[in-house]
Write a protein that holds these residues in place. Sequence first.
Motif, PDB file in Angstrom:
ATOM      1  N   MET A   1     -15.317   3.383 -11.097  1.00 19.76           N
ATOM      2  CA  MET A   1     -14.904   3.307  -9.686  1.00 19.76           C
ATOM      3  C   MET A   1     -13.378   3.393  -9.599  1.00 19.76           C
ATOM      4  O   MET A   1     -12.681   2.654 -10.298  1.00 19.76           O
ATOM      5  N   ALA A   2     -12.872   4.317  -8.761  1.00 21.25           N
ATOM      6  CA  ALA A   2     -11.418   4.501  -8.661  1.00 21.25           C
ATOM      7  C   ALA A   2     -10.759   3.259  -8.041  1.00 21.25           C
ATOM      8  O   ALA A   2     -11.375   2.536  -7.250  1.00 21.25           O
ATOM      9  N   ILE A   3      -9.536   3.040  -8.419  1.00 25.16           N
ATOM     10  CA  ILE A   3      -8.733   1.989  -7.793  1.00 25.16           C
ATOM     11  C   ILE A   3      -8.537   2.353  -6.321  1.00 25.16           C
ATOM     12  O   ILE A   3      -8.347   3.523  -5.971  1.00 25.16           O
ATOM     13  N   LYS A   4      -8.600   1.328  -5.467  1.00 24.36           N
ATOM     14  CA  LYS A   4      -8.428   1.548  -4.032  1.00 24.36           C
ATOM     15  C   LYS A   4      -7.129   0.867  -3.591  1.00 24.36           C
ATOM     16  O   LYS A   4      -6.842  -0.244  -4.031  1.00 24.36           O
ATOM     17  N   LEU A   5      -6.376   1.563  -2.729  1.00 23.01           N
ATOM     18  CA  LEU A   5      -5.117   0.997  -2.239  1.00 23.01           C
ATOM     19  C   LEU A   5      -5.073   1.078  -0.720  1.00 23.01           C
ATOM     20  O   LEU A   5      -5.144   2.171  -0.148  1.00 23.01           O
ATOM     21  N   TYR A   6      -4.958  -0.067  -0.074  1.00 17.86           N
ATOM     22  CA  TYR A   6      -4.742  -0.097   1.380  1.00 17.86           C
ATOM     23  C   TYR A   6      -3.264   0.191   1.621  1.00 17.86           C
ATOM     24  O   TYR A   6      -2.397  -0.518   1.090  1.00 17.86           O
ATOM     25  N   ASP A   7      -3.012   1.259   2.384  1.00 20.92           N
ATOM     26  CA  ASP A   7      -1.693   1.875   2.452  1.00 20.92           C
ATOM     27  C   ASP A   7      -1.327   2.083   3.930  1.00 20.92           C
ATOM     28  O   ASP A   7      -2.090   2.727   4.677  1.00 20.92           O
ATOM     29  N   LEU A   8      -0.192   1.564   4.338  1.00 22.05           N
ATOM     30  CA  LEU A   8       0.217   1.634   5.748  1.00 22.05           C
ATOM     31  C   LEU A   8       0.347   3.075   6.235  1.00 22.05           C
ATOM     32  O   LEU A   8       0.977   3.908   5.576  1.00 22.05           O
ATOM     33  N   ALA A   9      -0.250   3.361   7.406  1.00 23.08           N
ATOM     34  CA  ALA A   9      -0.205   4.709   7.973  1.00 23.08           C
ATOM     35  C   ALA A   9       0.348   4.650   9.394  1.00 23.08           C
ATOM     36  O   ALA A   9       0.258   3.627  10.083  1.00 23.08           O
ATOM     37  N   GLY A  10       0.912   5.782   9.829  1.00 22.85           N
ATOM     38  CA  GLY A  10       1.436   5.889  11.186  1.00 22.85           C
ATOM     39  C   GLY A  10       0.407   6.505  12.113  1.00 22.85           C
ATOM     40  O   GLY A  10      -0.803   6.377  11.910  1.00 22.85           O
ATOM     41  N   ALA A  11       0.892   7.217  13.132  1.00 22.19           N
ATOM     42  CA  ALA A  11      -0.004   7.841  14.102  1.00 22.19           C
ATOM     43  C   ALA A  11      -0.987   8.765  13.383  1.00 22.19           C
ATOM     44  O   ALA A  11      -2.193   8.736  13.639  1.00 22.19           O
ATOM     45  N   GLU A  12      -0.462   9.568  12.454  1.00 25.30           N
ATOM     46  CA  GLU A  12      -1.318  10.440  11.665  1.00 25.30           C
ATOM     47  C   GLU A  12      -1.735   9.674  10.403  1.00 25.30           C
ATOM     48  O   GLU A  12      -0.923   8.973   9.803  1.00 25.30           O
ATOM     49  N   ALA A  13      -2.984   9.851   9.987  1.00 23.93           N
ATOM     50  CA  ALA A  13      -3.484   9.089   8.834  1.00 23.93           C
ATOM     51  C   ALA A  13      -2.693   9.399   7.563  1.00 23.93           C
ATOM     52  O   ALA A  13      -2.618   8.581   6.650  1.00 23.93           O
ATOM     53  N   ASP A  14      -2.104  10.609   7.485  1.00 31.74           N
ATOM     54  CA  ASP A  14      -1.375  10.953   6.256  1.00 31.74           C
ATOM     55  C   ASP A  14       0.114  10.606   6.321  1.00 31.74           C
ATOM     56  O   ASP A  14       0.861  10.939   5.408  1.00 31.74           O
ATOM     57  N   ARG A  15       0.570   9.962   7.412  1.00 35.93           N
ATOM     58  CA  ARG A  15       1.979   9.527   7.424  1.00 35.93           C
ATOM     59  C   ARG A  15       2.058   8.135   6.797  1.00 35.93           C
ATOM     60  O   ARG A  15       1.870   7.126   7.432  1.00 35.93           O
ATOM     61  N   ARG A  16       2.320   8.127   5.498  1.00 38.09           N
ATOM     62  CA  ARG A  16       2.337   6.873   4.742  1.00 38.09           C
ATOM     63  C   ARG A  16       3.792   6.463   4.565  1.00 38.09           C
ATOM     64  O   ARG A  16       4.542   7.149   3.873  1.00 38.09           O
ATOM     65  N   PHE A  17       4.182   5.390   5.193  1.00 36.34           N
ATOM     66  CA  PHE A  17       5.616   5.119   5.273  1.00 36.34           C
ATOM     67  C   PHE A  17       6.062   3.758   4.767  1.00 36.34           C
ATOM     68  O   PHE A  17       7.242   3.438   4.829  1.00 36.34           O
ATOM     69  N   SER A  18       5.166   2.955   4.232  1.00 38.26           N
ATOM     70  CA  SER A  18       5.584   1.619   3.799  1.00 38.26           C
ATOM     71  C   SER A  18       6.379   1.672   2.494  1.00 38.26           C
ATOM     72  O   SER A  18       5.911   2.205   1.487  1.00 38.26           O
ATOM     73  N   PRO A  19       7.589   1.075   2.490  1.00 34.34           N
ATOM     74  CA  PRO A  19       8.372   1.055   1.246  1.00 34.34           C
ATOM     75  C   PRO A  19       7.655   0.315   0.127  1.00 34.34           C
ATOM     76  O   PRO A  19       7.727   0.711  -1.043  1.00 34.34           O
ATOM     77  N   ASN A  20       6.945  -0.759   0.512  1.00 34.25           N
ATOM     78  CA  ASN A  20       6.255  -1.560  -0.510  1.00 34.25           C
ATOM     79  C   ASN A  20       5.042  -0.821  -1.070  1.00 34.25           C
ATOM     80  O   ASN A  20       4.746  -0.919  -2.259  1.00 34.25           O
ATOM     81  N   CYS A  21       4.359  -0.064  -0.209  1.00 35.51           N
ATOM     82  CA  CYS A  21       3.220   0.719  -0.691  1.00 35.51           C
ATOM     83  C   CYS A  21       3.687   1.869  -1.580  1.00 35.51           C
ATOM     84  O   CYS A  21       3.011   2.218  -2.549  1.00 35.51           O
ATOM     85  N   TRP A  22       4.857   2.456  -1.266  1.00 34.34           N
ATOM     86  CA  TRP A  22       5.358   3.547  -2.121  1.00 34.34           C
ATOM     87  C   TRP A  22       5.683   3.055  -3.525  1.00 34.34           C
ATOM     88  O   TRP A  22       5.505   3.774  -4.506  1.00 34.34           O
ATOM     89  N   ARG A  23       6.155   1.819  -3.621  1.00 32.78           N
ATOM     90  CA  ARG A  23       6.369   1.253  -4.965  1.00 32.78           C
ATOM     91  C   ARG A  23       5.068   1.336  -5.764  1.00 32.78           C
ATOM     92  O   ARG A  23       5.053   1.736  -6.933  1.00 32.78           O
TER      93      ARG A  23
END
Length: 231
Positions: A1-23
């Motif tokens: 089973m792949a690792i799952k990451l809850y990742d902050l998104a903006g208006a568009e689901a692919d706008r991933r902008f959290s500095p902590n999530c990018w780490r």
Amino acid sequence: MAIKLYDLAGAEADRRFSPNCWRTRLALAHKGLPVETVPWRFTEKEAIAFSSQGRVPVLVDGATTVADSWAIAEYLEQAYPDRPSLFGGATGVALARFVNNWADTVLHPGVARLIIVDVHARLHDKDRDYFRTSREQRFGKTLEAVSADRETQVVPFRLSLQPLRATLEVQAYLGGAAPNYADYIVFGAFQWARTTSPFPILTADDPIAAWRGRLLDAFGGLARAAPGYAA
Ligand SMILES: N[C@@H](CCC(=O)N[C@@H](CS)C(=O)NCC(=O)O)C(=O)O
């Protein structure tokens, strides 16, 4: 089973902008671990309630749930010791802890002041009121007032990066010849700006901009492929 990451998104689901999530995204790439990211918005607290807190990143690896980017990096290092090291040993962990605290307490507030109105503009509608209220409480003024003098504020901000700049003038990465977790901590802040704001927080001739470019290209251009602005 792949690792799952809850990742902050903006208006568009692919706008991933959290500095902590990018780490965490870059830490997983460094370890060569595939990940399935789950777009998450600020107001979807119930979706991560299983982690007993309300912030992302949240990582789920089989039966293990870890919240907080630093705790996740330490978890990945001990759970996957045969993969490339994020820290290069105990000394690296100790020094990266300083970098983590500097990023959280100095770098992130400095970047936030410059981009906060643009972050708000990129949010999903359902997050806008929550973000405005919580951040205006934190800053003690409106988002617009926080960023109003950013053309002026960016000058001391750039000066405040001198220790980072001086380091990157003599070595390619904070980790030395190759990037390590310290680089990903700091890079997250610049990726936060890049994914939300057209405001140039660095000048093009800054050695920090060259380092950012190398990390945008790392891991097959993972960070460069993310929707964002010029840099
Ligand atoms: N110390 C935590 C901070 C996590 C954090 O503040 N995440 C933000 C997104 S960058 C968040 O989820 N905020 C939720 C909120 O403000 O309600 C870490 O390093 O992961």
